[in-house]
Write a protein that holds these residues in place. Structure first.
Motif, PDB file in Angstrom:
ATOM      1  N   GLN A 158     -22.458  21.363  52.876  1.00  0.00           N
ATOM      2  CA  GLN A 158     -23.055  20.369  51.980  1.00  0.00           C
ATOM      3  C   GLN A 158     -22.200  20.094  50.761  1.00  0.00           C
ATOM      4  O   GLN A 158     -22.092  18.975  50.284  1.00  0.00           O
ATOM      5  CB  GLN A 158     -24.436  20.870  51.498  1.00  0.00           C
ATOM      6  CG  GLN A 158     -25.521  20.734  52.532  1.00  0.00           C
ATOM      7  CD  GLN A 158     -26.835  21.327  52.015  1.00  0.00           C
ATOM      8  OE1 GLN A 158     -26.859  22.392  51.419  1.00  0.00           O
ATOM      9  NE2 GLN A 158     -27.927  20.637  52.263  1.00  0.00           N
ATOM     10  N   ARG A 159     -21.566  21.145  50.210  1.00  0.00           N
ATOM     11  CA  ARG A 159     -20.998  21.009  48.868  1.00  0.00           C
ATOM     12  C   ARG A 159     -19.525  21.337  48.733  1.00  0.00           C
ATOM     13  O   ARG A 159     -18.909  20.997  47.747  1.00  0.00           O
ATOM     14  CB  ARG A 159     -21.751  21.925  47.885  1.00  0.00           C
ATOM     15  CG  ARG A 159     -23.242  21.737  47.904  1.00  0.00           C
ATOM     16  CD  ARG A 159     -23.900  22.285  46.666  1.00  0.00           C
ATOM     17  NE  ARG A 159     -25.342  22.151  46.737  1.00  0.00           N
ATOM     18  CZ  ARG A 159     -26.000  21.006  46.581  1.00  0.00           C
ATOM     19  NH1 ARG A 159     -25.344  19.890  46.312  1.00  0.00           N
ATOM     20  NH2 ARG A 159     -27.318  20.961  46.678  1.00  0.00           N
ATOM     21  N   ASP A 160     -18.946  22.054  49.675  1.00  0.00           N
ATOM     22  CA  ASP A 160     -17.594  22.549  49.405  1.00  0.00           C
ATOM     23  C   ASP A 160     -16.764  22.658  50.688  1.00  0.00           C
ATOM     24  O   ASP A 160     -16.295  23.734  51.050  1.00  0.00           O
ATOM     25  CB  ASP A 160     -17.687  23.921  48.703  1.00  0.00           C
ATOM     26  CG  ASP A 160     -16.476  24.174  47.822  1.00  0.00           C
ATOM     27  OD1 ASP A 160     -15.514  23.394  47.902  1.00  0.00           O
ATOM     28  OD2 ASP A 160     -16.502  25.154  47.062  1.00  0.00           O
ATOM     29  N   ARG A 161     -16.561  21.536  51.339  1.00  0.00           N
ATOM     30  CA  ARG A 161     -15.843  21.581  52.607  1.00  0.00           C
ATOM     31  C   ARG A 161     -14.370  21.959  52.424  1.00  0.00           C
ATOM     32  O   ARG A 161     -13.780  22.599  53.298  1.00  0.00           O
ATOM     33  CB  ARG A 161     -15.952  20.228  53.319  1.00  0.00           C
ATOM     34  CG  ARG A 161     -17.368  19.975  53.783  1.00  0.00           C
ATOM     35  CD  ARG A 161     -17.443  18.877  54.819  1.00  0.00           C
ATOM     36  NE  ARG A 161     -18.816  18.749  55.267  1.00  0.00           N
ATOM     37  CZ  ARG A 161     -19.163  18.341  56.480  1.00  0.00           C
ATOM     38  NH1 ARG A 161     -18.227  18.010  57.355  1.00  0.00           N
ATOM     39  NH2 ARG A 161     -20.429  18.251  56.815  1.00  0.00           N
ATOM     40  N   ASP A 162     -13.766  21.557  51.291  1.00  0.00           N
ATOM     41  CA  ASP A 162     -12.361  21.920  51.070  1.00  0.00           C
ATOM     42  C   ASP A 162     -12.200  23.436  51.001  1.00  0.00           C
ATOM     43  O   ASP A 162     -11.282  23.998  51.591  1.00  0.00           O
ATOM     44  CB  ASP A 162     -11.831  21.279  49.773  1.00  0.00           C
ATOM     45  CG  ASP A 162     -11.607  19.787  49.940  1.00  0.00           C
ATOM     46  OD1 ASP A 162     -11.555  19.338  51.114  1.00  0.00           O
ATOM     47  OD2 ASP A 162     -11.506  19.081  48.920  1.00  0.00           O
ATOM     48  N   SER A 163     -13.104  24.084  50.251  1.00  0.00           N
ATOM     49  CA  SER A 163     -13.038  25.556  50.178  1.00  0.00           C
ATOM     50  C   SER A 163     -13.280  26.170  51.548  1.00  0.00           C
ATOM     51  O   SER A 163     -12.659  27.176  51.905  1.00  0.00           O
ATOM     52  CB  SER A 163     -14.082  26.089  49.188  1.00  0.00           C
ATOM     53  OG  SER A 163     -13.757  25.690  47.878  1.00  0.00           O
ATOM     54  N   GLY A 164     -14.192  25.573  52.293  1.00  0.00           N
ATOM     55  CA  GLY A 164     -14.470  26.075  53.642  1.00  0.00           C
ATOM     56  C   GLY A 164     -13.226  26.011  54.524  1.00  0.00           C
ATOM     57  O   GLY A 164     -12.923  26.952  55.267  1.00  0.00           O
ATOM     58  N   LYS A 165     -12.475  24.885  54.419  1.00  0.00           N
ATOM     59  CA  LYS A 165     -11.248  24.755  55.219  1.00  0.00           C
ATOM     60  C   LYS A 165     -10.210  25.783  54.778  1.00  0.00           C
ATOM     61  O   LYS A 165      -9.538  26.401  55.614  1.00  0.00           O
ATOM     62  CB  LYS A 165     -10.661  23.343  55.063  1.00  0.00           C
ATOM     63  CG  LYS A 165     -11.440  22.287  55.827  1.00  0.00           C
ATOM     64  CD  LYS A 165     -10.801  20.913  55.587  1.00  0.00           C
ATOM     65  CE  LYS A 165     -11.655  19.815  56.203  1.00  0.00           C
ATOM     66  NZ  LYS A 165     -11.160  18.476  55.839  1.00  0.00           N
ATOM     67  N   ARG A 166     -10.083  25.949  53.430  1.00  0.00           N
ATOM     68  CA  ARG A 166      -9.115  26.947  52.944  1.00  0.00           C
ATOM     69  C   ARG A 166      -9.508  28.351  53.407  1.00  0.00           C
ATOM     70  O   ARG A 166      -8.659  29.145  53.795  1.00  0.00           O
ATOM     71  CB  ARG A 166      -9.039  26.914  51.407  1.00  0.00           C
ATOM     72  CG  ARG A 166      -8.206  25.772  50.867  1.00  0.00           C
ATOM     73  CD  ARG A 166      -7.798  26.027  49.416  1.00  0.00           C
ATOM     74  NE  ARG A 166      -8.949  26.161  48.535  1.00  0.00           N
ATOM     75  CZ  ARG A 166      -9.581  25.118  47.979  1.00  0.00           C
ATOM     76  NH1 ARG A 166      -9.159  23.889  48.200  1.00  0.00           N
ATOM     77  NH2 ARG A 166     -10.624  25.317  47.192  1.00  0.00           N
ATOM     78  N   LEU A 167     -10.805  28.639  53.364  1.00  0.00           N
ATOM     79  CA  LEU A 167     -11.279  29.949  53.811  1.00  0.00           C
ATOM     80  C   LEU A 167     -10.933  30.166  55.284  1.00  0.00           C
ATOM     81  O   LEU A 167     -10.434  31.224  55.677  1.00  0.00           O
ATOM     82  CB  LEU A 167     -12.802  30.050  53.608  1.00  0.00           C
ATOM     83  CG  LEU A 167     -13.475  31.295  54.181  1.00  0.00           C
ATOM     84  CD1 LEU A 167     -12.956  32.547  53.481  1.00  0.00           C
ATOM     85  CD2 LEU A 167     -14.989  31.206  54.025  1.00  0.00           C
ATOM     86  N   GLY A 168     -11.180  29.136  56.086  1.00  0.00           N
ATOM     87  CA  GLY A 168     -10.875  29.256  57.516  1.00  0.00           C
ATOM     88  C   GLY A 168      -9.395  29.494  57.761  1.00  0.00           C
ATOM     89  O   GLY A 168      -9.016  30.364  58.551  1.00  0.00           O
TER      90      GLY A 168
END
Ligand SMILES: [Zn+2]
Length: 196
Positions: free
Chosen positions: A33-43
């Motif tokens: 919902q809020r932080d897809r960029d961080s999610g991609k970096r985390l992945g």
């Protein structure tokens, strides 16, 4: 496993310690919902770390190379070796003490019921390190738990063999103590100068 991508993400997050189904769901929905960029970096960071991080050939700590930064640092004191249970212990000791020797990381403690024995703790590699003859002060800084103490006691059995192999190296009594937030010097107790 579900072939639903959101379910797979929630299920994947549950591998983290202390993360149950509700927490995993909250994390997954937050990232979406809020932080897809961080999610991609985390992945990406997870994939890189899982593929590239390995164990140091000498001390078993985590590293990207054959030897970790501490083992490849020529300024460190080869005569002092501190045995700890986990990489977190190394970080804690590096932050809280002035210890400038080398480490050996067991990556756990003896736990026969879980199939963790001397081989899994790399005690053969530890003996090779000791057989090199450089170590003069050996510290066993396992955690102050029943398992940690049992592990320390077991390792101390190795030491007499080491002493007999290197009677002039002055390795003697070893001490077991918790290392979380502890200073290093109480852990080094009773180094014995042998007089043969
Ligand atoms: Zn190392």
């Amino acid at each position: 496993m579900s072939d639903n991508v959101i379910d797979q993400l929630i299920d994947g997050l549950r591998c983290l310690p202390g993360v149950g189904p509700k927490s995993a769901q909250r994390m997954a929905l937050h990232l979406l919902q809020r932080d897809r960029d961080s999610g991609k970096r985390l992945g990406q960071a997870l994939v890189q770390a899982m593929e590239r991080i390995r164990q140091c050939n000498k001390c078993r700590n985590f590293t990207e190379n054959d030897l970790c930064d501490i083992c490849s640092d020529s300024e460190r004191d080869d005569t002092q070796l501190c045995i700890v249970e986990s990489p977190a212990d190394v970080i804690a000791l590096e932050k809280s003490t002035g210890f400038k020797g080398r480490y050996f990381v067991l990556m756990g403690h003896l736990s026969p019921l879980d199939g963790i024995g001397p081989v899994e703790l790399g005690l053969g590699i530890l003996e090779e390190n000791l057989d090199s003859g450089a170590v003069k002060e050996l510290t066993i800084a396992t955690n102050p738990t029943v398992e940690g103490s049992a592990t320390a006691n077991y390792i101390s059995v190795i030491v007499p063999r080491f002493v007999s192999l290197h009677p002039r190296e002055g390795v003697g009594t070893v001490a077991s103590s918790g290392c979380a937030g502890a200073t290093i010097q109480p852990l080094i107790i009773g180094s014995t100068q042998l007089t043969t």
